[in-house]
Design a protein around this motif. Structure first.
Motif, PDB file in Angstrom:
ATOM      1  N   CYS A   1     106.008 -34.460  -5.879  1.00  0.00           N
ATOM      2  CA  CYS A   1     106.055 -33.797  -7.043  1.00  0.00           C
ATOM      3  C   CYS A   1     107.465 -33.010  -7.275  1.00  0.00           C
ATOM      4  O   CYS A   1     108.224 -33.276  -6.333  1.00  0.00           O
ATOM      5  CB  CYS A   1     104.998 -32.816  -7.314  1.00  0.00           C
TER       6      CYS A   1
ATOM      7  N   CYS B   1     108.238 -30.797  -4.542  1.00  0.00           N
ATOM      8  CA  CYS B   1     108.654 -31.432  -3.263  1.00  0.00           C
ATOM      9  C   CYS B   1     109.942 -32.053  -3.165  1.00  0.00           C
ATOM     10  O   CYS B   1     110.709 -32.267  -2.199  1.00  0.00           O
ATOM     11  CB  CYS B   1     107.343 -32.351  -2.629  1.00  0.00           C
TER      12      CYS B   1
ATOM     13  N   CYS C   1     101.479 -28.743  -0.307  1.00  0.00           N
ATOM     14  CA  CYS C   1     101.706 -29.028  -1.721  1.00  0.00           C
ATOM     15  C   CYS C   1     100.357 -28.909  -2.429  1.00  0.00           C
ATOM     16  O   CYS C   1      99.624 -29.777  -2.022  1.00  0.00           O
ATOM     17  CB  CYS C   1     102.622 -30.462  -2.063  1.00  0.00           C
TER      18      CYS C   1
ATOM     19  N   GLU D   1      99.947 -31.938  -5.535  1.00  0.00           N
ATOM     20  CA  GLU D   1      99.680 -33.243  -5.349  1.00  0.00           C
ATOM     21  C   GLU D   1      98.157 -33.485  -4.800  1.00  0.00           C
ATOM     22  O   GLU D   1      97.596 -34.449  -4.409  1.00  0.00           O
ATOM     23  CB  GLU D   1     100.750 -33.883  -4.268  1.00  0.00           C
TER      24      GLU D   1
HETATM   25 ZN   LIG Z   1     104.472 -31.814  -4.075  1.00  0.00          ZN
END
Ligand SMILES: [Zn+2]
Ligand SMILES: [Zn+2]
Length: 482
Positions: free
Chosen positions: A340, A343, A430, A433
């Motif tokens: 994403c 990240c 995260c 995700e």
């Molecule tokens: Zn992410």
């Protein structure tokens, strides 16, 4: 559905002996302003004895009830799927299939509170078809079924959304990728969020390609200072502070090659509930905004609502003397299976919350923070490179030359003219995700108006709290890539 779910389902539905097969799955609703989608969250394959296969496969009541109960406990709906191994194209419902699905529609709606979805998979050309059942046993056909991976594959209901005939003005485009690809791309609903130097040019080229429904979302107006980048805007537009979305609309209508082109005007901010709902009506979204909050919204719906987001930005480095040191642009498709924006180092949760608090609109904060204003430096000749890269990613996603889909995150450095694949990996913590196919149970990031600085910060605090330990040194370099 994601390509992983598609593979799990088709592995089960297409049998070695060539017989039809059948299974169940669970879905989450995703409600747009005009469109409803059912996002398949999980395949629920039958246990021993839960179905019979003898030419026409049937499920047992036990299987249906087991999945319906589990779906209810998780707030999800039920999908019943079967295969036509020798079928081709969108499958109309036979009497036998209709009776079988209708017989479960009432019970499933009672147990889960959500309508039953029926799906058929045609084995020859891997086309999905789908319909929704009311509790009374009436069905209505879906317009399309989307499978999201490195490629976006869409099965179209030719009856409801017929392939447009190619126009003489599209001859060069069609000869590049063929009738079939053109017919699919032309029917995609594509949204451009942000009608600035990149977004407006993206929208114009989408219209020129023959896409029938192009949407542009922006709530800003043209000013004289924009004119070195908004090449479609006139002096008069700046003088009368014409909305950027209307400049885009005028340019798209002029450039469009589709026989019945429809420009969808969204004079809205994507961070409002209305803006977010409108975005959920689209199949692919171009993120051409510079604000962290808007990008956080799009970053989330790429996962929660399975809508690929093609994001990009440019960062210009200057020496203290004011001369240019370097320009870097980065482009990437955000979708399940890829990192994403957070990240990928493109979105800082702390900046998202500052944006949400309205600090970026507060001149005293900007001065105190000593940070350059987001997107302040830009050169129209370089915006064109960002636009080109985002459009090339779109081509890879939807036309997949040589069956290669989108390649993962990219970075281009102007000083050396080097293009690199960015090795971004997903942070195990995260949360974006982990929200794949969440649909309407997405984290409520959109909000109507900021009433007080602390209002509605709950979810953002959660986001920051979960991710903060993994952020090294606070600001990730390149956050302001716009
Ligand atoms: Zn992410
Ligand atoms: Zn059938």
């Amino acid at each position: 559905m994601t390509v992983e779910i598609h593979e799990a389902l088709t592995m089960h539905l297409i049998r070695e002996d060539g017989d039809e097969d059948l299974c169940l799955a669970m879905y989450a609703p995703s409600t747009g302003a005009l469109r409803d989608s059912a996002l398949i969250r999980e395949a629920c394959l039958p246990l021993d004895g839960e179905r019979e296969v003898h030419g026409n496969a049937t499920v047992t009541g036990r299987y249906v009830l087991r999945v319906a109960r589990e779906a209810r406990n998780r707030g999800l709906g039920v999908v019943i799927l079967h295969s036509h191994p020798r079928g081709r194209g969108w499958q109309e419902l036979s009497r036998l299939d209709a009776d079988a699905e209708a017989s479960y529609a009432h019970m499933i709606a009672q147990v889960t509170g959500l309508p039953l979805i029926g799906m058929t998979f045609a084995g020859i050309d891997e086309t999905w078809s789908a319909r929704r059942w009311s509790a009374e046993g009436k069905h209505s056909a879906a317009e399309s079924v989307r499978v999201v991976g490195a490629r976006l594959r869409v099965s179209w209901n030719e009856r409801l959304v017929p392939a447009p005939s190619a126009m003489p003005s599209q001859l060069r485009t069609v000869s590049a990728w063929g009738d079939r690809t053109q017919a699919s791309i032309a029917r995609l609903r594509v949204l451009v969020v942000g009608s600035g130097s990149v977004g407006m040019d993206v929208a114009i080229r989408l219209a020129a390609t023959g896409i029938q429904k192009v949407g542009v979302m922006d709530f800003d107006v043209v000013e004289e200072v924009n004119r070195d980048r908004l090449v479609a805007a006139t002096r008069r537009d700046a003088r009368r502070q014409f909305p950027k979305v209307d400049v885009a609309g005028r340019a798209c209508v002029n450039a469009a090659t589709a026989a019945d082109f429809e420009f969808q005007r969204h004079f809205l901010n994507v961070t409002t509930p209305e803006g977010q709902s409108a975005a959920l009506d689209y199949d692919v979204i171009f993120s051409c905004v510079d604000r962290p909050w808007a990008r956080a919204i799009l970053n989330q719906i790429a996962y929660t609502d399975l809508i690929p987001v093609i994001d990009g930005g440019i960062g210009i480095d200057t020496f203290d003397t004011g001369e240019m040191r370097n320009a870097t642009y980065r482009t990437h498709v955000v979708r399940p299976g890829r990192p994403c924006l957070q990240c990928n180092g493109q979105l800082d949760p702390a900046e998202v919350s500052r944006d949400r608090l309205g600090l970026f609109d507060d001149p005293t904060y900007i001065e105190k923070a000593g940070q350059p204003e987001v997107g302040k430096q830009n050169v129209t000749m370089l915006s064109a490179s960002v636009m080109a890269s985002q459009l090339a990613l779109f081509v890879s996603l939807v036309a997949a030359p040589s069956k290669f889909g989108e390649p993962g995150p990219l970075r281009f450095s102007l000083t050396t003219h080097r293009l690199q694949h960015v090795e971004a990996t997903t942070n195990p913590a995260c949360i974006y995700e982990h929200l794949v196919a969440r649909g309407d149970r997405r984290v409520p990031l959109a909000q109507t108006v900021a009433t007080s600085p602390a209002a509605g910060l709950g979810p953002i605090r959660t986001l920051i709290g979960l991710v903060a330990p993994y952020l090294v040194g606070g600001r990730v370099k390149g956050t302001h890539l716009r």
